[in-house]
Write a protein that holds these residues in place. Structure first.
Motif, mmCIF file in Angstrom:
data_model
loop_
_atom_site.group_PDB
_atom_site.id
_atom_site.type_symbol
_atom_site.label_atom_id
_atom_site.label_comp_id
_atom_site.label_asym_id
_atom_site.label_seq_id
_atom_site.Cartn_x
_atom_site.Cartn_y
_atom_site.Cartn_z
ATOM 1 N N GLN A 18 -7.436 0.149 -6.612
ATOM 2 C CA GLN A 18 -7.404 0.604 -7.656
ATOM 3 C C GLN A 18 -8.767 0.800 -8.461
ATOM 4 O O GLN A 18 -8.877 1.628 -9.001
ATOM 5 N N LEU A 55 0.300 2.140 -3.748
ATOM 6 C CA LEU A 55 -0.814 3.226 -3.630
ATOM 7 C C LEU A 55 -0.325 4.494 -3.053
ATOM 8 O O LEU A 55 -1.012 5.400 -3.138
ATOM 9 N N LYS A 56 1.046 4.577 -2.436
ATOM 10 C CA LYS A 56 1.775 5.728 -2.127
ATOM 11 C C LYS A 56 0.966 6.289 -0.891
ATOM 12 O O LYS A 56 0.638 7.536 -0.515
ATOM 13 N N GLU A 57 0.335 5.318 -0.031
ATOM 14 C CA GLU A 57 -0.554 5.609 1.152
ATOM 15 C C GLU A 57 0.616 6.052 2.303
ATOM 16 O O GLU A 57 1.639 5.348 2.100
ATOM 17 N N LYS A 58 0.057 6.800 2.934
ATOM 18 C CA LYS A 58 0.946 7.282 3.985
ATOM 19 C C LYS A 58 0.930 6.199 5.424
ATOM 20 O O LYS A 58 -0.365 5.954 5.830
ATOM 21 N N LYS A 116 -8.533 2.734 3.265
ATOM 22 C CA LYS A 116 -7.297 2.642 2.698
ATOM 23 C C LYS A 116 -6.855 1.134 3.155
ATOM 24 O O LYS A 116 -7.275 0.557 3.912
ATOM 25 N N SER A 126 0.953 -1.270 0.069
ATOM 26 C CA SER A 126 -0.100 0.060 0.138
ATOM 27 C C SER A 126 1.064 1.155 -0.049
ATOM 28 O O SER A 126 0.398 2.381 -0.404
ATOM 29 N N VAL A 127 1.849 1.256 0.546
ATOM 30 C CA VAL A 127 3.044 2.253 0.624
ATOM 31 C C VAL A 127 3.849 2.305 -0.766
ATOM 32 O O VAL A 127 3.583 3.564 -1.378
ATOM 33 N N LEU A 128 4.167 1.167 -1.234
ATOM 34 C CA LEU A 128 5.050 1.246 -2.332
ATOM 35 C C LEU A 128 4.190 1.410 -3.612
ATOM 36 O O LEU A 128 4.549 2.230 -4.392
#
Length: 300
Positions: A173, A120-123, A245, A116-118
């Motif tokens: 997505q 979707l670029k979620e924090k 998320k 999700s970080v890599l």
């Protein structure tokens, strides 16, 4: 601004409710698949599961008069991920105790959080990291990794977990491109086609372990029940990822161990030992920790 934050937090809570409902129901379908695996191949069980899902949703579309909306090419990728995950999960269920298979599968929330970080670029928030790590520790206590005890079969739920994490990421997505019922209909159809090709090839090559065996009439009610339960679960998961998320939902999947352990005991006489109980308590605590954190956010 404050109203927008509150609405966002409320939607996140909705996503969590859908996800928790899904993971508590899911082991019922796993139990059925494990029971059927003694008579049928894993590919066949997965094929039947997706076929019934597609049939149920097309019937619902007529009876409830909702329209199956447009197709998107990413639905193919979603279908590849979930069908691969289901096949490997059912394959693991054939050889491993229900709770152990699911415990090995629990590497997935960690993979999901990282993806999700890599992707979707979620924090990634500190509370997400803490919850996932605590849950993973509890899972390791439950499974007590032992290659000599499970052998190659231990790989199957781990591979399933990786595919399922990719499925959930891609689902996030595409969830806004159509409604959840239409999305799951397309997944059912595409997965059925993909698995049909595999079954036909295996039949032509006389690979019995991946072919199609004649279905006993007395097993049809179990097969239909498997299809109904998995359809409900996937609709709940789709709804969860529409509202929340991926990183917020990851640790809640650990709660699946509750019903998995109970069903493993009731149906297959797999009685959890003390370490399994301790691990389950830790897993449940990780989910409760995140629930508490999300509730506090919704009030601010």
């Amino acid at each position: 601004m404050q109203k927008s934050i509150t609405n966002q937090n409320q939607e996140n809570i909705k996503g969590i409710i859908f996800m928790v409902s899904a993971v508590l129901i899911l082991p019922f379908s796993d139990s059925i698949a494990k029971w059927l695996s003694s008579s049928y191949t894993t590919i066949q069980i997965a094929w039947l599961r997706f076929l019934i899902q597609a049939i149920i949703l097309i019937i619902l579309s007529f009876s409830l008069k909702y329209k199956i909306t447009g197709f998107h090419k990413k639905f193919i990728l979603v279908s590849i991920y979930i069908s691969s995950s289901i096949v490997f999960l059912f394959w693991g269920l054939k050889y491993l105790p229900l709770a152990n298979n699911i415990a090995l599968f629990f590497i997935e929330p960690l993979v999901l959080t990282l993806l999700s970080v890599l992707i979707l670029k979620e924090k990634l928030q500190k509370n997400h990291i803490i919850a996932v790590i605590i849950g993973l520790i509890g899972t390791l206590i439950i499974i007590r990794p032992n290659w000599s005890a499970y052998g190659m079969a231990s790989i199957f739920p781990i591979v399933s977990a990786i595919f399922y994490a990719l499925y959930l990421i891609t689902l996030r997505q595409v969830s806004t491109k159509t409604n959840s019922k239409s999305l799951q209909f397309y997944i059912g159809v595409i997965s059925t086609i993909l698995l049909s090709v595999i079954i036909v090839v295996c039949e032509l090559l006389n690979i019995d372990s991946f072919g199609f065996k004649q279905i006993d009439f007395n097993d049809w009610w179990l097969i239909l029940l498997l299809g109904v339960i998995t359809t409900i679960v996937q609709l709940l998961v789709s709804k969860a990822f529409f509202y929340s998320k991926a990183s917020s939902l990851a640790s809640f999947q650990y709660l699946e161990i509750i019903s998995a352990s109970i069903l493993g005991w009731l149906i297959f006489k797999h009685i959890p030992d003390m370490l399994t109980i301790i691990g389950a308590i830790i897993v449940i605590s990780s989910g409760l920790y995140l629930i508490s954190h999300e509730r506090k956010n919704s009030k601010t």
